[in-house]
Design a protein around this motif. Sequence first.
Motif, PDB file in Angstrom:
ATOM      1  N   ALA A 116       0.763  -1.180   0.037  1.00 50.51           N
ATOM      2  CA  ALA A 116      -0.030  -0.204   0.083  1.00 50.51           C
ATOM      3  C   ALA A 116       0.839   1.237  -0.046  1.00 50.51           C
ATOM      4  CB  ALA A 116      -0.989   0.145   1.180  1.00 50.51           C
ATOM      5  N   VAL A 117       0.562   2.285  -0.726  1.00 54.32           N
ATOM      6  CA  VAL A 117       1.233   3.546  -0.824  1.00 54.32           C
ATOM      7  C   VAL A 117       0.431   4.755  -0.415  1.00 54.32           C
ATOM      8  CG1 VAL A 117       2.536   5.354  -2.178  1.00 54.32           C
ATOM      9  CG2 VAL A 117       3.112   2.614  -2.418  1.00 54.32           C
ATOM     10  N   MET A 118       0.734   5.711   0.198  1.00 54.13           N
ATOM     11  CA  MET A 118       0.177   6.799   0.647  1.00 54.13           C
ATOM     12  C   MET A 118       0.974   7.986  -0.041  1.00 54.13           C
ATOM     13  SD  MET A 118      -0.088   9.776   2.492  1.00 54.13           S
ATOM     14  CE  MET A 118       0.891   9.694   3.929  1.00 54.13           C
ATOM     15  N   LEU A 119       0.241   8.914  -0.909  1.00 50.11           N
ATOM     16  CA  LEU A 119       0.779   9.801  -1.428  1.00 50.11           C
ATOM     17  C   LEU A 119       0.390  11.220  -1.142  1.00 50.11           C
ATOM     18  CD1 LEU A 119       3.043  11.066  -3.775  1.00 50.11           C
ATOM     19  CD2 LEU A 119       1.187  10.589  -5.223  1.00 50.11           C
ATOM     20  N   CYS A 120       1.262  12.399  -1.065  1.00 49.77           N
ATOM     21  CA  CYS A 120       0.672  13.813  -0.881  1.00 49.77           C
ATOM     22  C   CYS A 120       1.413  14.419  -1.955  1.00 49.77           C
ATOM     23  CB  CYS A 120       1.191  14.306   0.686  1.00 49.77           C
ATOM     24  SG  CYS A 120       0.487  13.289   2.023  1.00 49.77           S
ATOM     25  N   ALA A 121       0.715  14.979  -2.876  1.00 53.78           N
ATOM     26  CA  ALA A 121       1.120  15.890  -3.788  1.00 53.78           C
ATOM     27  C   ALA A 121       0.505  17.517  -3.919  1.00 53.78           C
ATOM     28  CB  ALA A 121       0.770  15.299  -5.193  1.00 53.78           C
ATOM     29  N   GLU A 122       1.258  18.359  -3.281  1.00 52.43           N
ATOM     30  CA  GLU A 122       0.746  19.749  -3.140  1.00 52.43           C
ATOM     31  C   GLU A 122       1.443  20.594  -4.084  1.00 52.43           C
ATOM     32  OE1 GLU A 122      -1.979  19.875  -1.736  1.00 52.43           O
ATOM     33  OE2 GLU A 122      -1.961  18.721   0.292  1.00 52.43           O
ATOM     34  N   ALA A 123       0.899  21.021  -5.166  1.00 55.77           N
ATOM     35  CA  ALA A 123       1.538  22.296  -6.014  1.00 55.77           C
ATOM     36  C   ALA A 123       0.888  23.538  -5.513  1.00 55.77           C
ATOM     37  CB  ALA A 123       0.901  21.895  -7.550  1.00 55.77           C
ATOM     38  N   CYS A 124       1.613  23.987  -4.404  1.00 55.53           N
ATOM     39  CA  CYS A 124       1.059  25.049  -3.959  1.00 55.53           C
ATOM     40  C   CYS A 124       1.345  26.396  -4.688  1.00 55.53           C
ATOM     41  CB  CYS A 124       1.784  25.356  -2.375  1.00 55.53           C
ATOM     42  SG  CYS A 124       1.737  24.374  -1.294  1.00 55.53           S
ATOM     43  N   SER A 125       1.989  26.348  -5.684  1.00 59.69           N
ATOM     44  CA  SER A 125       2.124  27.586  -6.503  1.00 59.69           C
ATOM     45  C   SER A 125       0.997  27.522  -7.501  1.00 59.69           C
ATOM     46  CB  SER A 125       3.429  27.507  -7.270  1.00 59.69           C
ATOM     47  OG  SER A 125       3.584  26.460  -8.140  1.00 59.69           O
ATOM     48  N   ALA A 126       0.177  26.539  -7.527  1.00 59.57           N
ATOM     49  CA  ALA A 126      -1.138  26.545  -8.248  1.00 59.57           C
ATOM     50  C   ALA A 126      -2.239  27.227  -7.438  1.00 59.57           C
ATOM     51  CB  ALA A 126      -1.513  25.028  -8.771  1.00 59.57           C
ATOM     52  N   ALA A 127      -2.211  27.315  -6.264  1.00 61.46           N
ATOM     53  CA  ALA A 127      -3.145  28.117  -5.224  1.00 61.46           C
ATOM     54  C   ALA A 127      -2.960  29.402  -4.717  1.00 61.46           C
ATOM     55  CB  ALA A 127      -3.269  26.923  -4.091  1.00 61.46           C
ATOM     56  N   TYR A 128      -2.080  30.168  -5.405  1.00 57.70           N
ATOM     57  CA  TYR A 128      -1.538  31.334  -4.828  1.00 57.70           C
ATOM     58  C   TYR A 128      -2.573  32.671  -5.363  1.00 57.70           C
ATOM     59  CZ  TYR A 128       2.882  30.358  -2.644  1.00 57.70           C
ATOM     60  OH  TYR A 128       3.758  30.068  -1.690  1.00 57.70           O
ATOM     61  N   VAL A 129      -2.499  33.661  -4.735  1.00 57.08           N
ATOM     62  CA  VAL A 129      -3.179  34.902  -5.254  1.00 57.08           C
ATOM     63  C   VAL A 129      -2.008  35.778  -4.889  1.00 57.08           C
ATOM     64  CG1 VAL A 129      -4.809  36.653  -4.543  1.00 57.08           C
ATOM     65  CG2 VAL A 129      -5.631  34.375  -4.623  1.00 57.08           C
ATOM     66  N   ILE A 130      -1.700  36.461  -6.048  1.00 55.22           N
ATOM     67  CA  ILE A 130      -0.526  37.304  -5.941  1.00 55.22           C
ATOM     68  C   ILE A 130      -0.868  38.871  -5.727  1.00 55.22           C
ATOM     69  CG2 ILE A 130       1.718  38.198  -6.876  1.00 55.22           C
ATOM     70  CD1 ILE A 130       1.637  35.165  -6.038  1.00 55.22           C
ATOM     71  N   ASP A 131      -0.895  39.345  -4.505  1.00 55.70           N
ATOM     72  CA  ASP A 131      -1.110  40.929  -4.318  1.00 55.70           C
ATOM     73  C   ASP A 131      -0.312  41.401  -3.257  1.00 55.70           C
ATOM     74  OD1 ASP A 131      -2.223  40.372  -1.770  1.00 55.70           O
ATOM     75  OD2 ASP A 131      -4.383  40.172  -2.932  1.00 55.70           O
ATOM     76  N   ASP A 132      -0.377  42.570  -2.834  1.00 56.19           N
ATOM     77  CA  ASP A 132       0.707  43.262  -1.709  1.00 56.19           C
ATOM     78  C   ASP A 132      -0.199  43.390  -0.475  1.00 56.19           C
ATOM     79  OD1 ASP A 132      -1.050  45.204  -2.398  1.00 56.19           O
ATOM     80  OD2 ASP A 132       0.715  46.660  -3.045  1.00 56.19           O
ATOM     81  N   SER A 133      -1.285  42.603  -0.323  1.00 60.98           N
ATOM     82  CA  SER A 133      -2.235  42.469   1.023  1.00 60.98           C
ATOM     83  C   SER A 133      -1.641  41.801   2.200  1.00 60.98           C
ATOM     84  CB  SER A 133      -3.627  42.157   0.617  1.00 60.98           C
ATOM     85  OG  SER A 133      -3.800  40.789   0.434  1.00 60.98           O
ATOM     86  N   MET A 134      -1.763  42.195   3.467  1.00 61.25           N
ATOM     87  CA  MET A 134      -1.167  41.443   4.539  1.00 61.25           C
ATOM     88  C   MET A 134      -2.000  40.007   4.502  1.00 61.25           C
ATOM     89  SD  MET A 134       1.175  42.982   5.918  1.00 61.25           S
ATOM     90  CE  MET A 134       1.260  41.765   7.464  1.00 61.25           C
ATOM     91  N   ARG A 135      -2.964  39.990   4.087  1.00 61.50           N
ATOM     92  CA  ARG A 135      -3.625  38.601   3.963  1.00 61.50           C
ATOM     93  C   ARG A 135      -3.181  37.462   3.216  1.00 61.50           C
ATOM     94  NH1 ARG A 135      -9.718  36.453   3.288  1.00 61.50           N
ATOM     95  NH2 ARG A 135      -9.327  34.590   2.119  1.00 61.50           N
ATOM     96  N   THR A 136      -2.803  37.952   2.212  1.00 63.61           N
ATOM     97  CA  THR A 136      -1.864  36.857   1.155  1.00 63.61           C
ATOM     98  C   THR A 136      -0.608  36.971   1.563  1.00 63.61           C
ATOM     99  OG1 THR A 136      -1.738  38.807  -0.428  1.00 63.61           O
ATOM    100  CG2 THR A 136      -3.545  37.262  -0.853  1.00 63.61           C
ATOM    101  N   ALA A 137      -0.104  38.100   2.205  1.00 59.37           N
ATOM    102  CA  ALA A 137       1.426  37.846   2.649  1.00 59.37           C
ATOM    103  C   ALA A 137       1.649  37.073   3.522  1.00 59.37           C
ATOM    104  CB  ALA A 137       1.766  39.165   3.232  1.00 59.37           C
ATOM    105  N   VAL A 138       0.641  36.670   4.497  1.00 59.21           N
ATOM    106  CA  VAL A 138       1.019  35.451   5.594  1.00 59.21           C
ATOM    107  C   VAL A 138       1.089  33.983   4.787  1.00 59.21           C
ATOM    108  CG1 VAL A 138       0.020  34.293   7.540  1.00 59.21           C
ATOM    109  CG2 VAL A 138       0.031  36.732   7.404  1.00 59.21           C
ATOM    110  N   VAL A 139       0.075  33.909   3.651  1.00 64.29           N
ATOM    111  CA  VAL A 139      -0.016  32.520   3.036  1.00 64.29           C
ATOM    112  C   VAL A 139       1.299  32.690   1.930  1.00 64.29           C
ATOM    113  CG1 VAL A 139      -1.198  31.284   1.229  1.00 64.29           C
ATOM    114  CG2 VAL A 139      -2.371  32.341   3.430  1.00 64.29           C
ATOM    115  N   ASN A 140       1.489  33.672   1.342  1.00 66.91           N
ATOM    116  CA  ASN A 140       2.351  33.843   0.370  1.00 66.91           C
ATOM    117  C   ASN A 140       3.900  33.432   0.821  1.00 66.91           C
ATOM    118  OD1 ASN A 140       0.592  33.787  -1.462  1.00 66.91           O
ATOM    119  ND2 ASN A 140       0.930  35.951  -2.273  1.00 66.91           N
ATOM    120  N   SER A 141       4.093  33.803   2.080  1.00 66.03           N
ATOM    121  CA  SER A 141       5.517  33.904   2.365  1.00 66.03           C
ATOM    122  C   SER A 141       5.860  32.268   3.035  1.00 66.03           C
ATOM    123  CB  SER A 141       5.469  34.980   3.744  1.00 66.03           C
ATOM    124  OG  SER A 141       4.655  34.140   4.938  1.00 66.03           O
TER     125      SER A 141
END
Length: 379
Positions: free
Chosen positions: A180-205
């Motif tokens: 049996a195999v368990m696989l985690c595959a996370e393309a986090c750069s496909a879930a980004y919103v790019i702006d200069d707000s503090m809300r997204t800064a926490v995530v994007n950092s």
Amino acid sequence: MSATVTPDDRPAAPPTGRRHRRPDPVIAGVGTAVAGNPYSQGELLDLFAISDPKVRSVFSHSAIERRFLSVPPSDADGSPVPELQGELLAKHRRLALDMGGRALQESLKNAGLDLSGLGYLCCVTTTGFLTPGLSALLIRELGIDPACHRVDVVGMGCNAGLNALNATAAWSAAHPGRLAVMLCAEACSAAYVIDDSMRTAVVNSLFGDGAAAVALLTPDDEDAPPTAAGGAGGPRVLSFASHLITDAVDAMRFDWDDRQGRFSFFLDPEIPYVVGAHAERVVDRLLSDAGLRRGDVAHWLVHSGGKKVIDAVRVNLGLTRHDVRHTTGVLRDYGNLSSGSFLFSYERLLHEGVAAPGDYGVLMTMGPGSTIETALVQW
């Protein structure tokens, strides 16, 4: 009037000797993979032309030196081209298949096994939606037996790796001798919103692109040593414990951003302290069920959720910086890899070569719900 019980009337004593016990699943191999290119925090700030000093401070104080990301191409002015939600979903599919396939095969290679014996595949992802799921796409892409049992865990977030490991270990225990195999595959750069707000800064950092897989085998014979599972001599998976922080259900979530026409991940700045405050409850329950205390645990493999959450968990559990060295090392070198982060730490522990027979280890992940997941393993 009571009846007299003679020795011959008494119930037969239970047979002497050890009671039959089903063998525990064994982690026979682990594999990891990344995608894109490595970027320092400063390079990313310059690439996206973020000049706000508060936002730049969030990046520079993240305890992350580099992350692997697949950033969009640049236009004639050198600025990244905006990606539509459909383009992000296509990126997620491409990266998840690539990283996931490499991590899966690496886990089997490290276990001395191959795809031909794969009987169960559990795939985890939160950074994009696929129908059919990643498991079906990988079975076709890698030529895995179409009769392979499969399940896809979607949308559970950073804690999902241990939720999926729980399901995979249960299948393995019910099918001794089958892979049996368990696989985690996370393309986090496909879930980004790019702006200069503090809300997204926490995530994007925080987040980076990565995949990790573990191969599990349960020995056919309860007396077989762990090395019987693929020859890897990995730890046995003993038990799991969970805790849902119901008061913090909205602290980590995906929202739809009408302005940008895409999903945006929200991370409450207070969530590290909320998670830390609840860590003792679930860890102590996991250990007490096995008759153990925190001092009996030799190895702690905690999700690399961010500097604040790692520090909060460490302080509340009474751990040392040495205890979480692999967690902080993965954060430094890869950022937060979402559901697969704890397996990058596990891989580093194996490479260190310090785990000895009989050692106990605790695996711990945290994510939306807000949820803390734990697992107990023993070498």
